[in-house]
Design a protein around this motif. Structure first.
Motif, PDB file in Angstrom:
ATOM      1  N   GLU A 106     -16.112  -8.272  18.267  1.00  0.00           N
ATOM      2  CA  GLU A 106     -14.981  -8.577  17.879  1.00  0.00           C
ATOM      3  C   GLU A 106     -14.126  -9.684  18.590  1.00  0.00           C
ATOM      4  O   GLU A 106     -13.562 -10.649  18.238  1.00  0.00           O
ATOM      5  CB  GLU A 106     -14.173  -7.485  17.215  1.00  0.00           C
ATOM      6  CG  GLU A 106     -14.595  -6.519  16.317  1.00  0.00           C
ATOM      7  CD  GLU A 106     -14.742  -7.258  15.014  1.00  0.00           C
ATOM      8  OE1 GLU A 106     -13.913  -8.185  14.667  1.00  0.00           O
ATOM      9  OE2 GLU A 106     -15.681  -6.802  14.145  1.00  0.00           O
ATOM     10  N   ALA A 147      -6.805  -4.097  14.475  1.00  0.00           N
ATOM     11  CA  ALA A 147      -7.389  -4.928  13.272  1.00  0.00           C
ATOM     12  C   ALA A 147      -8.836  -4.564  13.619  1.00  0.00           C
ATOM     13  O   ALA A 147      -9.555  -4.690  12.857  1.00  0.00           O
ATOM     14  CB  ALA A 147      -6.825  -6.034  13.245  1.00  0.00           C
ATOM     15  N   ARG A 151     -12.083  -2.898  11.490  1.00  0.00           N
ATOM     16  CA  ARG A 151     -13.304  -3.914  10.999  1.00  0.00           C
ATOM     17  C   ARG A 151     -14.557  -3.274  11.527  1.00  0.00           C
ATOM     18  O   ARG A 151     -15.317  -3.347  10.742  1.00  0.00           O
ATOM     19  CB  ARG A 151     -13.316  -5.448  11.536  1.00  0.00           C
ATOM     20  CG  ARG A 151     -11.953  -6.326  10.720  1.00  0.00           C
ATOM     21  CD  ARG A 151     -12.398  -7.722  11.132  1.00  0.00           C
ATOM     22  NE  ARG A 151     -12.128  -7.921  12.427  1.00  0.00           N
ATOM     23  CZ  ARG A 151     -11.115  -8.441  13.066  1.00  0.00           C
ATOM     24  NH1 ARG A 151     -10.086  -8.528  12.297  1.00  0.00           N
ATOM     25  NH2 ARG A 151     -10.934  -8.629  14.219  1.00  0.00           N
ATOM     26  N   THR A 157     -20.454  -5.293   7.768  1.00  0.00           N
ATOM     27  CA  THR A 157     -19.642  -6.269   8.430  1.00  0.00           C
ATOM     28  C   THR A 157     -20.159  -7.822   8.140  1.00  0.00           C
ATOM     29  O   THR A 157     -21.288  -7.872   7.799  1.00  0.00           O
ATOM     30  CB  THR A 157     -19.871  -6.058   9.947  1.00  0.00           C
ATOM     31  OG1 THR A 157     -18.898  -7.258  10.723  1.00  0.00           O
ATOM     32  CG2 THR A 157     -21.212  -6.154  10.454  1.00  0.00           C
ATOM     33  N   ARG A 169     -13.129 -13.579  12.194  1.00  0.00           N
ATOM     34  CA  ARG A 169     -11.775 -13.266  11.523  1.00  0.00           C
ATOM     35  C   ARG A 169     -10.818 -13.083  12.806  1.00  0.00           C
ATOM     36  O   ARG A 169     -11.148 -12.719  13.643  1.00  0.00           O
ATOM     37  CB  ARG A 169     -12.150 -12.067  10.850  1.00  0.00           C
ATOM     38  CG  ARG A 169     -12.975 -12.169   9.606  1.00  0.00           C
ATOM     39  CD  ARG A 169     -12.769 -10.868   8.954  1.00  0.00           C
ATOM     40  NE  ARG A 169     -13.748 -10.862   7.642  1.00  0.00           N
ATOM     41  CZ  ARG A 169     -13.246 -11.319   6.525  1.00  0.00           C
ATOM     42  NH1 ARG A 169     -12.139 -11.599   6.472  1.00  0.00           N
ATOM     43  NH2 ARG A 169     -14.035 -11.483   5.617  1.00  0.00           N
ATOM     44  N   ASP A 173      -7.229 -11.005   9.939  1.00  0.00           N
ATOM     45  CA  ASP A 173      -8.384 -10.988   9.013  1.00  0.00           C
ATOM     46  C   ASP A 173      -8.695 -12.082   8.118  1.00  0.00           C
ATOM     47  O   ASP A 173      -9.272 -12.185   7.102  1.00  0.00           O
ATOM     48  CB  ASP A 173      -8.133  -9.762   7.761  1.00  0.00           C
ATOM     49  CG  ASP A 173      -9.252  -8.756   7.923  1.00  0.00           C
ATOM     50  OD1 ASP A 173     -10.141  -8.906   8.875  1.00  0.00           O
ATOM     51  OD2 ASP A 173      -9.574  -7.928   7.034  1.00  0.00           O
TER      52      ASP A 173
END
Lengths: 407, 269
Positions: A106, A147, A151, A157, A169, A173
């Motif tokens: 991420e 966040a 996710r 995903t 993202r 988001d």
């Protein structure tokens, strides 16, 4: 009379049905074999492109709590408490690395955040759990990490598929472009299409006149020459690639010759770069252009162009108005075939290309075998597969499946 | 018309011959180099020798990988030929909606990039206990080879006059006998050339081999691949020359079969 006709028709239909059933029974073994050893593995691989199971495996209760929670910023204390407790448990079970790796996808740097937090978490909260976490690392007070966790808690995903086209993202988001210094895959994708297009063009330019000559020769002349086209086709791909390295490398045959003849002052780099890839791939794929062209051109009666000439057309006009349109099915078949095959090439660019000439297949292999980043490998493979299948459909519509022959 | 005048025709011939040279010369250039007495890949050769071929025989890896490749190739060829021939015969007599779709599925291994099959197999053959095994590799190669058999056999079947089979039935031959005495001799060239394609496909396949094999299942193409990646030496070119000789042999056989098949179908060779 009428009855017997009806009966006859019925008997015929019965016989046809029996024949079809028998035919299906014969086709069943290959169908089943391909489903088990081809279709299912590919579908399974595609599923890996959207798989999101790390958090669910390492921190199942947190996953559930995070899925139930809606909102921005740090979640309410009960959710934070579950996450903190389970992170500590995961650390004890040596599963925190898995979570860390997932969160690092991420945002780079979250690996350390997760690992150091997991290591330093106390047994009980000091103040609230949120305050405890923020005391370990202030990042836990930001909305971004929460966040990210949310996710990671989803059943599926899109992170890999987005990453495969240089998107990700943000904290809200929303889908946005990745920073330019991290954007590489669109380049790879464009490069793959560009190299394939150039190779297709070169094959067409070299292959069309050759196929034309072969098609207008009597068969006893055309056949031996056609064998010369088929020889590369039957020769090992590795042998042909090795041959091009021998010819093109700095101390290779061609450089040697050119320097000796005085055409070059010193050897130039012809291989392990784009030139090498284009030359070798054009050579490797050329038979797939010449053969479909030849088979279509053989069917064009020469009397048609002769008629055009006798009606006063210049040779060029006769070619452009009569021969070229008639040969277009062969051009379409050859170009589509070469382009489709070129898209998936791996071995040739890997051996004769440089770092900047690797195509999408290389990255699929790299992520699978070198870094075990299977999500990314699967996402790139998905893109490649979709592109190939779209072109396959075009080929089926335009040329026809029954004309698909690689030899 | 292009090349209608004498000058045009000469230009066309010159261009076509250059393209043919481009196709064939790179393959032929490695042959003399493999007989070099020296270790450098240069012309003129310092002298001729068979030392690199002797190395090929002495060096353990070549022998082991050749053996592995032959085993995998044999299994894959056998399976692909059997499955492909049956499917071709089945599809030739079946009429149903969705036949085109089934055909598209069966031919798709020719079109779908090998890396896709390799990655899928890497993840999922493991569940079947088929990674790091010659059988697993042979199965993946069967997937790649079967479409070739399907295509070549379908082509010969398309030319088979169904009244011949019906005549055999009418004369009292049971289905198996009619197949063996009538159908098989006519489709045999297609079956054999399909089998040759399947074997060559397996014998030259390196992508799936990279994904599915461990050190104990190294195949000849893997050995070549690693050798080319490190540094090409005359020993690799000697192995390559053997493969070229094999290609010429198979090409000649395939060509003879094609002519025989054309003759059987009543088309002049």
């Amino acid at each position: 009379m009428a009855t017997s006709a009806v009966e006859l028709r019925r008997a015929l239909r019965r016989a046809e049905r029996r024949s079809t059933l028998g035919g299906l029974a014969l086709a069943l073994p290959l169908t089943a074999f391909l489903v088990v050893f081809f279709l299912l593995p590919i579908l399974g691989m595609l599923a890996k492109a959207v798989e999101n199971s790390e958090l669910a495996i390492a921190m199942p209760r947190s996953t559930e709590a995070l899925r139930a929670w809606q909102g921005l910023g740090p979640p309410p204390e009960p959710v934070v408490a579950i996450v903190a407790a389970e992170l500590k448990e995961a650390h004890a079970r040596r599963q925190s690395a898995m979570v860390a790796q997932r969160l690092n996808r991420e945002e780079a740097g979250w690996r350390n955040l997760i690992l150091s937090t997991a290591r330093r978490l106390p047994d009980g909260p000091q103040g609230s759990w949120l305050e405890t976490l923020v005391a370990i690392d202030p990042a836990w007070g930001e909305p971004a990490i929460w966040a990210g966790l949310r996710r990671a808690a989803r059943p599926w995903t899109d992170i890999f598929l987005l990453a495969a086209i240089d998107l990700h993202r943000d904290d809200h988001d929303a889908i946005v472009r990745v920073p330019p210094d991290q954007a590489i895959y669109l380049d790879v994708l464009l490069r793959t299409f560009w190299i394939s297009a150039l190779v297709t063009l070169f094959c067409l330019i070299l292959g069309y006149p050759l196929a034309y000559l072969l098609a207008t020769l009597p068969e006893r002349w055309a056949n031996p020459l056609l064998i010369l086209v088929l020889l590369p086709f039957w020769t090992s791909l590795l042998v042909r690639t090795a041959a091009w390295i021998v010819l093109l490398q700095r101390e290779g045959v061609i450089n040697d010759l050119l320097v000796r003849l005085g055409l070059l002052a010193e050897p130039v780099a012809l291989v392990f770069n784009r030139t090498g890839v284009l030359v070798a791939m054009t050579h490797v794929l050329m038979p797939f252009m010449v053969l479909p062209l030849y088979s279509v051109m053989r069917g064009i009666p020469l009397s048609l162009t002769r008629a055009a000439l006798s009606l006063g057309a210049t040779p060029f006009l006769a070619f452009r108005k009569v021969y070229l349109p008639l040969s277009m099915p062969g051009v379409a078949a050859g170009c589509l075939l070469v382009f489709i095959l070129a898209l998936g090439y791996y071995i040739t660019p890997a051996l004769v290309g440089g770092a900047a000439d690797q195509m999408i297949s290389y990255f699929v292999a790299f992520f699978t075998l070198q870094t075990a980043n299977w999500g990314m490998a699967a996402a790139l493979a998905t893109l490649l597969l979709v592109a190939t299948l779209l072109l396959y459909v075009v080929y089926a519509r335009l040329v026809g499946i029954d004309r698909l022959r690689l030899g | 018309m292009l090349g209608s005048g004498l000058l045009g025709r000469a230009t066309l011939w010159a261009f076509a011959l250059l393209v043919l040279l481009f196709l064939v010369l790179p393959i032929l250039v490695i042959v003399p180099l493999s007989f070099s007495a020296g270790a450098f890949l240069h012309f003129p050769l310092p002298g001729l020798s068979l030392r690199w071929y002797a190395r090929l025989l002495e060096h353990e890896p070549w022998r082991i990988t050749l053996k592995n490749s032959l085993i995998v190739g044999a299994i894959a060829t056998l399976l692909a030929t059997l499955l492909g021939t049956l499917a071709a015969m089945g599809l030739a007599r079946a009429r149903f909606a969705g036949k085109g779709l089934l055909m598209a599925l069966m031919l798709s291994p020719m079109i779908v990039p090998v890396i896709i099959l390799a990655t899928g197999a890497y993840f999922f053959y493991e569940r079947l206990g088929l990674t790091s095994s010659l059988l697993g590799l042979a199965i993946a190669h069967t997937v790649l080879g079967a479409p070739f058999v399907l295509v070549t056999v379908s082509a010969t079947l398309g030319a088979l006059d169904p009244t011949l089979v019906r005549a055999a039935h009418g004369l009292g031959a049971p289905p198996w006998l009619a197949f063996r005495k009538v159908t098989l001799p006519i489709i045999a060239p297609g079956v054999v050339s399909g089998a040759l394609f399947a074997f060559v496909t397996s014998f030259d396949e390196v992508v799936v081999a990279l994904f599915l094999t461990g050190p104990a299942q190294r195949t000849l193409p893997r050995q070549m691949f690693d050798g080319i990646r490190e540094e090409i030496n005359p020993e690799i070119l000697a192995a390559a020359t053997v493969l070229v000789a094999l290609a010429v042999l198979l090409l000649v056989v395939a060509e003879l079969l094609r002519r025989r098949s054309a003759r059987l179908r009543g088309i002049a060779p």
